[in-house]
Design a protein around this motif. Structure first.
Motif, short mmCIF file in Angstrom:
data_model
loop_
_atom_site.label_atom_id
_atom_site.label_comp_id
_atom_site.label_asym_id
_atom_site.label_seq_id
_atom_site.Cartn_x
_atom_site.Cartn_y
_atom_site.Cartn_z
N VAL A 89 -0.18 28.93 39.89
CA VAL A 89 -1.15 28.17 40.70
C VAL A 89 -2.57 28.34 40.17
CG1 VAL A 89 0.27 28.10 42.77
CG2 VAL A 89 -1.32 30.00 42.43
N ALA A 90 -2.72 28.83 38.95
CA ALA A 90 -4.00 28.95 38.23
C ALA A 90 -4.98 29.88 38.94
CB ALA A 90 -4.59 27.58 37.98
N LEU A 91 -4.51 31.01 39.42
CA LEU A 91 -5.38 32.04 39.99
C LEU A 91 -5.45 33.21 39.01
CD1 LEU A 91 -4.27 32.15 43.75
CD2 LEU A 91 -6.35 31.13 42.80
N ASP A 92 -6.45 34.07 39.21
CA ASP A 92 -6.59 35.27 38.36
C ASP A 92 -5.49 36.25 38.76
OD1 ASP A 92 -7.47 37.24 36.67
OD2 ASP A 92 -9.13 37.87 37.98
N ASP A 93 -4.48 36.40 37.88
CA ASP A 93 -3.32 37.23 38.24
C ASP A 93 -3.68 38.70 38.37
OD1 ASP A 93 -3.74 37.29 35.46
OD2 ASP A 93 -1.64 37.76 35.05
N ILE A 94 -4.65 39.19 37.61
CA ILE A 94 -5.03 40.61 37.69
C ILE A 94 -5.69 40.90 39.04
CG2 ILE A 94 -6.47 42.42 36.67
CD1 ILE A 94 -6.02 41.03 33.97
N MET A 136 -8.16 37.22 54.71
CA MET A 136 -7.04 36.46 54.16
C MET A 136 -6.23 37.42 53.27
SD MET A 136 -7.27 33.09 51.81
CE MET A 136 -6.67 31.66 52.56
N ASN A 137 -4.92 37.46 53.50
CA ASN A 137 -4.08 38.36 52.70
C ASN A 137 -3.58 37.62 51.45
OD1 ASN A 137 -1.95 36.77 53.55
ND2 ASN A 137 -1.26 38.21 55.12
N VAL A 138 -2.82 38.34 50.59
CA VAL A 138 -2.38 37.80 49.31
C VAL A 138 -1.45 36.61 49.53
CG1 VAL A 138 -1.06 38.35 47.23
CG2 VAL A 138 -2.67 40.00 48.13
N GLY A 139 -0.51 36.71 50.44
CA GLY A 139 0.43 35.62 50.69
C GLY A 139 -0.26 34.34 51.11
N GLU A 140 -1.24 34.43 52.03
CA GLU A 140 -1.96 33.25 52.49
C GLU A 140 -2.80 32.66 51.36
OE1 GLU A 140 -4.19 34.73 55.78
OE2 GLU A 140 -2.46 34.75 57.13
N GLU A 141 -3.40 33.51 50.56
CA GLU A 141 -4.22 33.02 49.44
C GLU A 141 -3.35 32.26 48.43
OE1 GLU A 141 -7.26 34.85 46.08
OE2 GLU A 141 -6.58 36.11 47.73
N LEU A 142 -2.17 32.78 48.12
CA LEU A 142 -1.28 32.10 47.18
C LEU A 142 -0.76 30.77 47.77
CD1 LEU A 142 0.74 35.17 45.86
CD2 LEU A 142 -0.90 33.81 44.57
N LYS A 143 -0.47 30.77 49.07
CA LYS A 143 0.03 29.55 49.71
C LYS A 143 -1.04 28.46 49.71
CE LYS A 143 2.26 27.98 53.93
NZ LYS A 143 2.78 28.36 55.24
N SER A 144 -2.29 28.83 50.00
CA SER A 144 -3.37 27.83 49.99
C SER A 144 -3.63 27.31 48.59
CB SER A 144 -4.65 28.40 50.61
OG SER A 144 -5.15 29.43 49.81
N MET A 178 1.75 21.34 44.92
CA MET A 178 3.09 21.73 44.49
C MET A 178 3.94 22.09 45.71
SD MET A 178 2.24 24.25 41.27
CE MET A 178 3.90 24.46 40.77
N SER A 179 5.21 21.72 45.63
CA SER A 179 6.14 22.14 46.68
C SER A 179 6.69 23.53 46.29
CB SER A 179 7.27 21.14 46.82
OG SER A 179 8.11 21.19 45.69
N LEU A 180 7.34 24.15 47.24
CA LEU A 180 7.91 25.47 46.98
C LEU A 180 9.05 25.40 45.95
CD1 LEU A 180 7.11 28.21 48.02
CD2 LEU A 180 8.86 28.04 49.76
N SER A 181 9.80 24.31 45.96
CA SER A 181 10.89 24.16 44.98
C SER A 181 10.32 23.93 43.57
CB SER A 181 11.82 23.03 45.38
OG SER A 181 11.11 21.82 45.46
N ASP A 182 9.17 23.18 43.47
CA ASP A 182 8.53 23.02 42.16
C ASP A 182 8.07 24.37 41.62
OD1 ASP A 182 8.88 20.28 42.34
OD2 ASP A 182 6.84 19.93 43.16
N LEU A 183 7.50 25.19 42.50
CA LEU A 183 7.02 26.51 42.10
C LEU A 183 8.18 27.42 41.70
CD1 LEU A 183 4.47 28.27 41.85
CD2 LEU A 183 4.91 29.03 44.17
N ALA A 184 9.30 27.32 42.41
CA ALA A 184 10.48 28.13 42.07
C ALA A 184 11.03 27.74 40.70
CB ALA A 184 11.56 27.97 43.14
N ALA A 185 11.01 26.44 40.39
CA ALA A 185 11.48 25.99 39.08
C ALA A 185 10.53 26.44 37.97
CB ALA A 185 11.63 24.47 39.07
N LYS A 186 9.23 26.44 38.24
CA LYS A 186 8.25 26.81 37.22
C LYS A 186 8.23 28.32 36.97
CE LYS A 186 3.46 26.00 35.93
NZ LYS A 186 2.19 25.38 36.31
N THR A 187 8.35 29.10 38.02
CA THR A 187 8.25 30.57 37.87
C THR A 187 9.60 31.24 37.69
OG1 THR A 187 8.37 30.90 40.26
CG2 THR A 187 6.17 30.69 39.28
#
Length: 182
Positions: free
Chosen positions: A60-65, A1-9, A16-25
């Protein structure tokens, strides 16, 4: 699983929808879509890519490091190319971008007039004619007394007639003193 798929899951698990995430970040939606598809070459640069992924992981509450380290490994092994701005399609000597001759000559004339005005202003206003320098030690002499005006001592009519308008005749004397030259 790559980084993009992990973040999407992780986003899907949080509901969260993609627009909610865009507003938050505050990351544009087109960049979030590129991250989820792992199309990192569509992002503006390596530094922005890392920053956007870090913001996404925190949202999305993942370990950013851990996510950023996985992203760097994926970028170095996957051969993702850096973003290159498209080259501009005009020649440096494009006639449409060169000012007209009239404008160039007018600008040169105005510049020459400003230069002449500056030189005249500097020579007259800023540097007035200096007073001649005076030496520090000048010997001073006392002004000489004016020579006394001759006074007629003879009592005759010619002496009174020779007296100027600004002089007064001396009082008449009774005796004439004369010494013979020897």
């Amino acid at each position: 699983m790559n980084v993009g798929e992990e973040l999407k899951s992780a986003r899907a698990r949080m509901g969260m929808s993609l627009s909610d995430l865009a507003a938050k970040t505050r990351v544009p939606m087109r960049h979030l879509e590129s991250i989820e598809r792992s199309e990192f070459s569509a992002l503006p640069g390596h530094t922005y890519t890392v920053g956007f992924v870090r913001s996404y992981a925190r949202a999305v509450a993942l370990d950013d490091i851990a996510i950023v380290n996985a992203l760097r490994a994926e970028l170095s092994s996957g051969g993702h190319e850096r973003y290159e701005a498209p080259l501009q399609n005009y020649e440096p000597a494009d006639p449409a971008r060169v000012p007209s001759k009239t404008l160039a000559w007018t600008a040169a004339a105005v510049a020459a007039l400003v230069l002449v005005a500056y030189v005249i202003f500097k020579s007259y206003a800023l540097d007035p004619t200096p007073a001649p320098p005076t030496p520090a030690s000048v010997p001073t002499t006392a002004p000489k007394a004016a020579a006394p005006k001759p006074v007629a001592t003879l009592k005759d009519d010619t002496a009174a007639a020779n007296v100027g308008l600004d002089e007064q005749a001396p009082p008449p004397s009774t005796a004439v003193a004369a010494t013979p030259n020897q």
